[in-house]
Design a protein around this motif. Structure first.
Motif, PDB file in Angstrom:
ATOM      1  N   ARG A 180      -2.593   0.525  -4.336  1.00  0.00           N
ATOM      2  CA  ARG A 180      -2.526  -0.795  -3.683  1.00  0.00           C
ATOM      3  C   ARG A 180      -2.309  -1.850  -4.770  1.00  0.00           C
ATOM      4  O   ARG A 180      -2.966  -1.821  -5.814  1.00  0.00           O
ATOM      5  CB  ARG A 180      -3.853  -1.040  -2.966  1.00  0.00           C
ATOM      6  N   HIS A 201      -3.731   6.999  -2.886  1.00  0.00           N
ATOM      7  CA  HIS A 201      -3.554   5.646  -2.347  1.00  0.00           C
ATOM      8  C   HIS A 201      -3.443   4.600  -3.488  1.00  0.00           C
ATOM      9  O   HIS A 201      -4.346   4.475  -4.303  1.00  0.00           O
ATOM     10  CB  HIS A 201      -4.752   5.306  -1.432  1.00  0.00           C
ATOM     11  N   GLN A 245       0.643   5.175   0.456  1.00  0.00           N
ATOM     12  CA  GLN A 245      -0.263   6.253   0.881  1.00  0.00           C
ATOM     13  C   GLN A 245       0.485   7.564   0.902  1.00  0.00           C
ATOM     14  O   GLN A 245       1.642   7.631   1.338  1.00  0.00           O
ATOM     15  CB  GLN A 245      -0.831   5.935   2.259  1.00  0.00           C
ATOM     16  N   ASP A 289       0.866  -1.197   0.000  1.00  0.00           N
ATOM     17  CA  ASP A 289       0.000   0.000   0.000  1.00  0.00           C
ATOM     18  C   ASP A 289       0.892   1.233   0.000  1.00  0.00           C
ATOM     19  O   ASP A 289       1.793   1.356   0.844  1.00  0.00           O
ATOM     20  CB  ASP A 289      -0.865   0.022   1.266  1.00  0.00           C
TER      21      ASP A 289
END
Lengths: 549, 299
Positions: free
Chosen positions: B251, B249, B228, B226
């Protein structure tokens, strides 16, 4: 071996109800011997259907047994178990053999229970014949089931194959009808043996194919290959059934009903000559000398004419008769047309020829010429445009010599019976009225294909003659009705005679009131004949006119 | 180490479609291998070829060094096979079927049979045709294990079983195989089961081999990452699966993760917070399956 037995038990347990049903169906065939002789003909009407049902059930049951662990089905339980292909095949064959074994034994039992008292060798032959036939059905089922993934697939494939076979058969029949020659085929009782040869060779091929399939299967460990082998085997067997040319059965048949060589007539002392004979002519309303006589018959919409030549036979001992004859011929017409052919006679002697054997005279004078004419040729009647005169006829005649023998003597009364060869003959009814005597015979016969007993065999023909030796009288004329049926290895024939008295030549006429005591001392003679050699002679005639003068 | 299963360039075509294409794999002794793939990926076809139940169109395979097409009874005495669509003699009772099957194996272990019967709770006096699917599977498992095979081939044995039965089944297999050091080759859709049972994983798609490695190695190289905070859009590579981006974000699952991967990510996205987490085999399988689907969309 234990493992094999283990699998066979499993197979039999799996299909036990179907197996029991199959055996019960086959057991129904035992109805026949269970019923009285008079009822057997009625019962026999149903037996072909029962038999057919048993065969279908054998096919379905064998298919079901094989299908249980068919090698083509990858989901089958046994596929992932330690069991070799050869063991698999051996277990399936064993299970199927256990299925068919009682069916063959039931056929043997049927023959035994009928009271025909067959010889052991007959029973053995019947057993093997039945086993062979059932083996063919069983292996067909095995071949199809081995290659089918499911039982419904097996049924479907079977139906397609049988439907295809039926279509091919119909096409074959149509083609045969279209392409067949319209000429009358040469007939010979050897042809019957050829059929038997074909039947036997078909079964031999079936067994060899099965053995070959087993061998291949064991080597390649792929039982489904057996299917290909068996399919090919069936194809070859079918071809052999229709086209096998070699007749090898006759070689093995016993020369039954042949007189000892030392008693045969001395052929060197016999003289057969062709001669002219006075013949009645309608045109000239008078008698003319003629070499031949003619008779016509129709076959396949074609009229055939048979030529007989007038003959004189000298030197034949009293007890011997010369009848009937075989021939081969070539007939050349003046317009270049040629006919040729061959005929093998198979008829037996007339029962009256046995009269001298019981001290009674023949009702005709034989001493002057025992052979007045012989058959020379049979040909399709030439068209109107063809010349009917000036033809050339040549060939050979073969005259067999036979003498009558009395095979059995029965008192002419109900319930009298005897066994002649494989025939059980019994008198079921005797009635007398003033005008005629009626008697009924039941002839039960064992049929063993490999022995040729089913097929016509001239030397074993039997005839019946009712006589009263004390009165020097015999029964003749009247009517003789025949009825009967055959099934499997059993054949039953009823002969119903209604006859009047023929008195000795010294009496003036046949018939008349039958005295009440005529049946006292009356006998039924069972008459056969014995072969005593063949006289062959060539003939060559020119300027033959192909019709009566 | 002895190789129990060996397949080389295995191929099978059904009409115009390649069910299995040039598949090579091997199973060393004492290992449990999970065989995964989507529906219609070619798992059952492959297993049937390995077991010699169907013939491959190309390539070859062997069990215990013996060509699968010519397996001998002695090879089957070492191999237990359970398939979801395997037929049992359903006119027999469980007891009869066990008695029948036991005679086929000289190594049949009667006490072990009793142990399995207790563990699995198989009805013995009922006809197989009247047994539930779960009971049939348990019976099949017993029949495949009671002779102590060296190799157990299970083709989707858990399919259609309720969770309780599946759990019992799995526990039994696990316990026994670990005790006896058997080799297991099994296919399944339930990836959760694989984690309990498998040492190695083979994944196929469209009949082609996609993954063949140990479970540990597979789980070590797959990580969920992930990102961020502000970061540059990621360059899509073969190793990045299931990339999702929502504002700041991102992923994705990295299929070749190692310490260098993390260092590179940190260097390239210094302003973003990087969270690396391990993922389950199920997630790995789903990510791979989605990736295969994108690359080879089925008609």
């Amino acid at each position: 071996m234990n493992l094999l037995f283990h699998h066979v038990c499993k197979d039999l347990r799996h299909s036990r109800w179907l197996i029991v049903l199959t055996w019960l169906t086959a057991a129904c065939i035992l109805w026949l011997p269970a019923s009285l002789v008079e009822k057997r003909v009625e019962v026999m009407q149903w037996l072909p259907y029962i038999s057919c049902g048993a065969w279908v059930l054998v096919f379905l049951t064998a298919g079901r047994i094989v299908q249980l662990d068919a090698p083509r089905r990858d989901t089958a339980f046994l596929r992932s178990r330690p069991f070799s292909s050869s063991d698999w095949l051996a277990s399936k064959l064993s299970s199927c053999l256990i299925l068919i074994l009682p069916m063959a034994l039931l056929q043997v039992a049927m023959v035994l229970v009928t009271g025909l008292r067959p010889e052991f060798i007959d029973l053995l032959l019947i057993f093997f014949e039945e086993m062979l036939a059932f083996c063919v059905v069983m292996t067909l089922a095995l071949a199809i089931a081995t290659r089918s993934k499911t039982y419904s697939n097996f049924i479907g494939t079977t139906m397609v194959i049988f439907f295809a076979a039926y279509i091919i058969f119909v096409m074959y029949m149509i083609a045969e009808k279209q392409l067949a020659r319209t000429t009358k085929s040469e007939w010979s009782y050897d042809n019957e043996y050829l059929k038997l040869s074909r039947l036997l060779i078909t079964q031999v091929i079936a067994v060899l194919g099965l053995a070959g399939g087993l061998f291949l299967c064991m080597r390649a460990r792929r039982p489904e290959r057996l299917a290909a082998v068996i399919s090919s085997t069936v194809m070859i067997a079918a071809l052999a059934w229709f086209f096998w040319p070699l007749n090898f059965v006759k070689t093995f048949t016993r020369p039954e009903a042949t007189a000892p060589r030392s008693e045969w007539p001395d052929l060197s002392k016999l003289k057969l000559s062709f001669r002219e004979q006075e013949s009645w002519s309608q045109k000239k309303a008078g008698s003319v000398p003629a070499r031949f006589s003619f008779s016509d018959g129709v076959y396949n919409d074609t009229t055939y004419r048979r030529i007989s030549g007038h003959t004189q036979l000298d030197g034949l001992p009293e007890e011997w008769f010369a009848f009937p004859n075989s021939f081969e011929y070539e007939l050349s017409l003046t317009n270049g047309k040629t006919f040729s052919g061959r005929y093998t006679a198979s008829a037996g002697l007339w029962e009256l020829m046995a009269l001298p054997l019981v001290g009674m005279a023949l009702p005709w004078d034989k001493s002057t010429n025992p052979l007045c004419d012989v058959e020379l040729a049979e040909f399709p009647l030439p068209k109107a445009a063809d010349a009917m005169t000036g033809a050339k006829l040549r060939g050979n005649v073969h005259v067999p010599f036979k003498r009558p023998v009395i095979l059995g003597r029965l008192p002419l009364r109900a319930a009298a019976s005897t066994k002649i060869g494989n025939r059980h003959i019994s008198i079921t009814e005797v009635e007398r009225n003033d005008m005629e005597i009626r008697y009924k015979l039941a002839i039960e016969q064992l049929r063993v294909l490999t022995r040729g007993d089913w097929y016509s065999e001239s030397h074993r023909r039997i005839e019946f003659l009712a006589v009263n030796v004390a009165k020097r009288e015999f029964l003749r004329q009247g009517s003789a009705e025949s009825s009967g049926r055959s099934f499997g290895h059993y054949s039953l024939q009823f002969l119903d005679f209604s006859q009047t008295i023929h008195r000795d030549l010294t009496k003036e006429h046949d018939g008349g009131i039958i005295p009440e005591d005529w049946l006292n001392g009356a006998e039924l003679l069972i008459v056969g004949d014995e072969f005593g050699g063949t006289l062959s002679q060539s003939f060559d005639f020119s300027e033959v006119t192909l019709s009566n003068p | 180490m002895e190789t129990i299963i060996e397949a080389r360039n295995l191929g099978k075509r059904y009409r115009q479609k390649d069910a299995v294409h040039a598949l090579s794999l091997s199973l060393p002794a004492g290992r449990a291998c999970a065989f995964l793939g989507r529906n219609g990926a070619g798992k059952t076809t492959t297993i049937k070829m390995l077991a010699g139940l169907i013939r491959p169109d190309s390539g070859s395979c062997s069990l215990f060094g013996q060509d699968s097409q010519h397996l001998r009874p002695e090879d089957w005495q070492k191999t237990g096979y359970v398939s979801e669509n395997q037929e049992l003699y359903d006119w027999m009772t469980g007891e009869q079927l066990i008695a029948f099957t036991s005679k086929l194996y000289p190594s049949w272990d009667k006490p072990f049979e009793k142990e399995l019967l207790e563990k699995l709770g198989i009805p013995l006096r009922r006809r197989v045709s009247f047994c539930s699917r779960g009971e049939k599977v348990k019976l099949a498992l017993l029949l495949a294990m009671a002779f102590r095979p060296r190799l157990l081939i299970l083709d989707e044995p858990f399919a259609g079983l309720d969770p309780l039965v599946r759990s019992e089944f799995l526990d039994t297999v696990l316990e026994i195989t670990h005790q006896n050091d058997w080799s297991i080759f099994f296919s399944t859709h339930d990836v959760d089961d694989v984690e309990k049972l498998a040492d190695d994983v083979v994944i196929i798609d469209e009949g082609r081999l996609q993954v063949s490695e140990s479970l540990d190695s597979l789980q070590n190289r797959f990580r969920r990452i992930d990102l961020q905070g502000p970061h540059e859009p990621l360059m899509k590579t073969a190793a990045i699966l299931g990339l999702e981006r929502h504002a700041d974000h991102s992923r994705f699952i990295h299929s070749a993760f190692n310490s260098e991967t993390l260092a590179t990510l940190e260097a390239n996205h210094s302003e973003a917070h990087i969270d690396v987490s391990t993922i389950s085999l199920k997630e790995i399988f789903i990510a791979l399956a989605k990736n295969f689907q994108t690359e080879n969309p089925r008609s």
